[in-house]
Structures are given as structure tokens and as C-alpha cells.
Write a protein that holds these residues in place. Structure first.
Motif, short mmCIF file in Angstrom:
data_model
loop_
_atom_site.label_atom_id
_atom_site.label_comp_id
_atom_site.label_asym_id
_atom_site.label_seq_id
_atom_site.Cartn_x
_atom_site.Cartn_y
_atom_site.Cartn_z
N ALA A 118 71.77 53.18 77.39
CA ALA A 118 72.97 52.72 76.86
C ALA A 118 72.96 51.20 77.16
CB ALA A 118 74.19 53.50 77.45
N SER A 165 74.45 48.52 74.74
CA SER A 165 75.46 48.26 74.63
C SER A 165 75.61 46.48 74.70
CB SER A 165 76.28 48.74 75.91
OG SER A 165 76.34 50.22 76.04
N GLY A 190 80.52 45.08 75.73
CA GLY A 190 79.80 46.30 75.59
C GLY A 190 79.64 47.32 76.58
N THR A 220 83.04 48.92 77.06
CA THR A 220 83.10 50.04 76.22
C THR A 220 82.43 51.20 76.49
OG1 THR A 220 83.34 48.34 74.53
CG2 THR A 220 83.29 50.64 73.76
N ALA A 221 80.99 50.80 77.14
CA ALA A 221 80.26 52.09 77.37
C ALA A 221 81.05 52.90 78.83
CB ALA A 221 78.90 51.62 77.81
N GLY A 266 80.22 55.42 73.32
CA GLY A 266 80.42 54.19 73.80
C GLY A 266 80.15 53.42 72.45
N ALA A 274 84.76 52.40 70.15
CA ALA A 274 83.95 53.47 70.65
C ALA A 274 83.89 54.48 69.97
CB ALA A 274 84.44 53.71 72.38
#
Length: 420
Positions: free
Chosen positions: A31, A35, A49, A52-53, A72, A299
Motif C-alpha cells: 500500500a 498510496s 495518499g 487516506t490509507a 485506501g 477511499a
């Protein structure tokens, strides 16, 4: 609507915790570069990013209706996010994401998760392939190291700009991106349990730093990554602004709902389980509201990361929680190292992601599909690339449902005039 974590914790044991810890850390390594790359391709700072993850991923695992869903930022949002940021600024994106989260909460409460079966598969395939085309072309600039100030978001305007900049292609940058793609493919085939994405990107980015190659990195272009989560805050709210952003919010909500439920269905087949669609939709709503409050991107459930989680041994939402917390730890202690990631390496990663999004293993099946499905796939793909995602989805769903009704129509001999 009950979250899966409430059903799994009563029988949770130490052996499952060990498996979830390993799976969560493994999927976090996948991820991390994704991301960052998705945020950059969306026209946002790379740190968005990671936020958000962390926030979106945590809430999706805590509240979701799937045991193994990983949430994510995803590639499907790049087109929408880039367009909203270009037109309304990043503040506009945050407000649209907040509104999308509220729409999803209402949709989940109304049990709209059950409606996923009415979206024609041909429409999903068409706009997924269209998004893949747009993502791939958006990465050509960084993959080839072109010195273009700003590439237009519109596909038809983008192509001549890239063609005019062809004399500025960097062989070094292209080599870094190409080697990254090759390494990812090799790692996936020879060591599928290895987090090949982060290893490949780290190796090529490390070579750029050690050899002092003339290649852009995250730090050289964007500066330092954030080393902590920001304080939550509301965007500026006004009725006129909300009305202006409503179409974008509806598209974000639709994509988040559809992609998360498709991902959950894929996960069900992998683990032999059934997800709770309305709980999943509510989780997507909470995740998008949470991400927006922290200034993050939209997301949703990520199919590739969810599959990675399952293959690594994750079987409960705890793995998704570990994934989010691992990304948070990396942000807190290793943000400067992430700044060394090379832009061509991330571009290569996204181009490969776009290729996988297009699902090439299904192409042969499309040739054998019904003529109407072929037309619907092609039309949705074309509208996604050259027009607008909102138009593509609306037209595709409308035509798809009309075709479905036509196939089920009552024969004329059985039709009677209704009573007046």
C-alpha cells in the motif's frame, strides 16, 4: 449492517493474531508506494495518499462488512480526483469527498448495497478499462522524464502536448521505470508472498540515490513528506459550493460503493465467505468522511490489496487495522526515506497497475460475449476516455438496464391493455 469485526472478535485467538499481523504488515508494504503514486497521479501531494490509507483503511476495517477488505486510495479515483482538483482546487475535493461520505451513509442506511447486482458487468468492465487507459497515459510524462510544466487532464488535449515534448525524453528515467516494471513482474511470479512492489521501487530508487542519477524523486519535486497526521478540520461549507460539487460527490460515492462491493465479492470467493453489503457501504461512508476531515483523498476497498491480504493469511478485519497502523508508523518514523522514491519508478508501478486494472485475461471473453455487451463495453470505455466519467456511468447504466429489460420483455401476445 453489523460490522464483521464484532462477529470475529469473540472467537479470536493467538494463532489468528499472528497470521493477521504478518498479513497486515505485508499489505502495508504494498500500500505504501501505491498510496504515494496514486496521490501524485491525482494531482495531490503524495502525503495525502498516506493519510487516506491510514484513516480510510482503519475505518473500513473497523466498520466494514467484509472480513478481509483493505481500504485506501485506488486507481479508479485518479481521473475523478484530478478533474475535481483542477477545476475546484484541493479544498473542493475535500468537500466533495465529505459529501460523498454522507451520501454513502444514507445509501447504506437505505440498504442500497443490495443494488450492486443491477449495475451491468459490461459497464463496470468498460469504465474500468477506460480509467486504466487514462491512468497509463497520465504516467507517460514521469516514466519518460519529460520536462513538461503541466499536462492537460483531458485525454485528447494531453496527447499532442506529450508528442510535442518527445524531444525531452530521458533515457535514464525510462530505464528506471522499465526496470521497476520488470522487477515487480518477476517478484510476483517467483516470490508471490514477497511485497514485491515496495522491494522493486526501493531497489530502483536506491540505485538512483546511490548513483546520483538525474531523475526526479518525491522529495525533489514535492519536498518533505508529512511525519504526522494533521489535526481534523471541516472544509469551508456553503450551499452554493455544495451544489456546485454535488455531481463530483455523486460520482465519488458511486465509485466508492461499486469498487468496494466488487472487491468484497472477489474476497468472498477467495475465502469462501459472504460479506454484508450494507455494512460495507456504511463503512465506505464513514471512511470518506474521516479521510476528508484529515484532508485525505477518497477511499474505497482496493481489490489488489485485499487479494494480497488474503494470500498473506489475513482472515479477519484485524489484518486491515494492522495495515493502517503500519502505514502510520512508517509516516511517523521513516517519512524522509520515502522521499527518495523515484518518480519514474512510481510511474512504472502505476502503469503496471493500470494494465492489471484492464483485466487482460478477460479480453478474449469479451470477443465471445453478446453483441450488445460488446457495444456497451466499447461505448462506456470510449465515453470514459474522451468525455467524462459521469457521462460514461450514466449512459452505460441506462443503456445496460434498458437492454436487460428488453431481454426480459413480455411477448406481445401476452400483453393486455391495462385498466384505465
Amino acid at each position: 449492517m453489523r460490522p464483521q469485526i464484532l462477529s470475529t472478535l469473540p472467537t479470536y485467538d493467538r494463532s489468528q493474531l499472528a497470521a493477521d499481523l504478518l498479513a497486515g504488515i505485508s499489505v502495508a508494504m504494498v500500500a505504501l508506494p501505491l498510496s504515494l503514486a496514486i496521490a501524485i497521479a491525482s494531482g495531490a501531494d503524495p502525503g495525502k495518499g498516506l493519510i487516506t490509507a491510514i484513516v480510510g483503511g482503519l475505518l473500513i476495517s473497523l466498520l466494514g462488512g467484509s472480513k478481509v477488505q483493505i481500504g485506501g486510495p485506488t486507481g479508479a479515483f485518479i481521473v475523478v480526483v484530478y478533474g475535481v482538483v483542477a477545476t475546484h482546487g484541493y479544498d473542493g475535493l475535500v468537500l466533495a469527498t465529505l459529501m460523498a461520505g454522507a451520501i454513502l451513509l444514507v445509501a447504506g442506511w437505505l440498504r442500497a448495497g443490495n443494488l450492486i447486482g443491477y449495475v451491468p458487468e459490461a459497464v463496470v468492465s468498460g469504465f474500468t478499462m477506460g480509467i486504466a487507459v487514462i491512468i497509463a497515459t497520465s504516467q507517460i510524462k514521469d516514466l519518460l522524464g519529460m520536462s513538461v510544466e503541466r499536462v492537460p487532464a483531458d485525454f485528447l488535449e494531453k496527447l499532442p502536448v506529450l508528442w510535442d515534448a518527445r524531444s525531452g525524453v530521458s533515457v535514464t528515467a525510462f530505464g528506471v521505470g522499465l526496470v521497476t516494471i520488470v522487477l515487480i513482474v518477476v517478484f510476483r511470479r517467483m516470490a508471490p508472498k514477497l511485497p514485491g512492489l515496495i522491494v522493486a521501487v526501493a531497489l530502483t530508487s536506491g540505485a538512483v540515490a546511490l548513483l546520483d542519477l538525474p531523475v526526479d524523486t518525491i522529495h525533489s519535486r514535492f519536498g518533505d513528506l508529512p511525519s504526522a497526521l494533521p489535526m481534523p478540520s471541516l472544509p469551508a461549507l456553503s450551499l452554493s459550493r455544495m451544489v456546485e460539487l454535488l455531481p463530483s460527490a455523486l460520482v465519488i460515492a458511486f465509485l466508492a460503493g461499486v469498487e468496494s462491493l466488487l472487491s468484497a465479492m472477489v474476497a468472498d470467493r477467495m475465502i469462501g465467505d459472504r460479506h454484508r453489503p450494507n455494512a460495507e457501504v456504511i463503512a465506505q461512508g464513514a471512511a470518506n468522511i474521516g479521510s476528508a476531515l484529515f484532508g485525505g483523498l477518497p477511499a474505497t476497498g482496493a481489490i489488489a490489496r485485499t487479494a494480497t491480504n488474503v494470500r498473506a493469511g489475513g482472515r479477519t478485519p484485524v489484518a486491515g487495522i494492522v495495515h493502517a497502523l503500519t502505514v502510520l508508523v512508517v509516516m511517523l518514523v521513516a517519512a524522509p526515506l520515502a522521499g527518495y522514491l523515484a518518480m519514474p519508478a512510481l510511474a512504472g508501478l502505476l502503469i503496471l497497475t493500470a494494465w492489471n486494472m484492464s483485466e487482460p485475461h478477460k479480453w478474449r471473453g469479451y470477443l465471445d460475449a453478446e453483441r450488445s455487451d460488446q457495444i456497451l463495453i466499447g461505448l462506456t470505455l470510449l465515453l470514459t476516455v474522451v468525455a467524462d466519467l459521469t457521462v460514461a456511468i450514466a449512459v452505460g447504466v441506462a443503456i445496460g438496464l434498458a437492454l436487460r429489460l428488453r431481454r426480459r420483455k413480455v411477448p406481445p401476445s401476452d400483453w393486455q391493455t391495462p385498466d384505465r
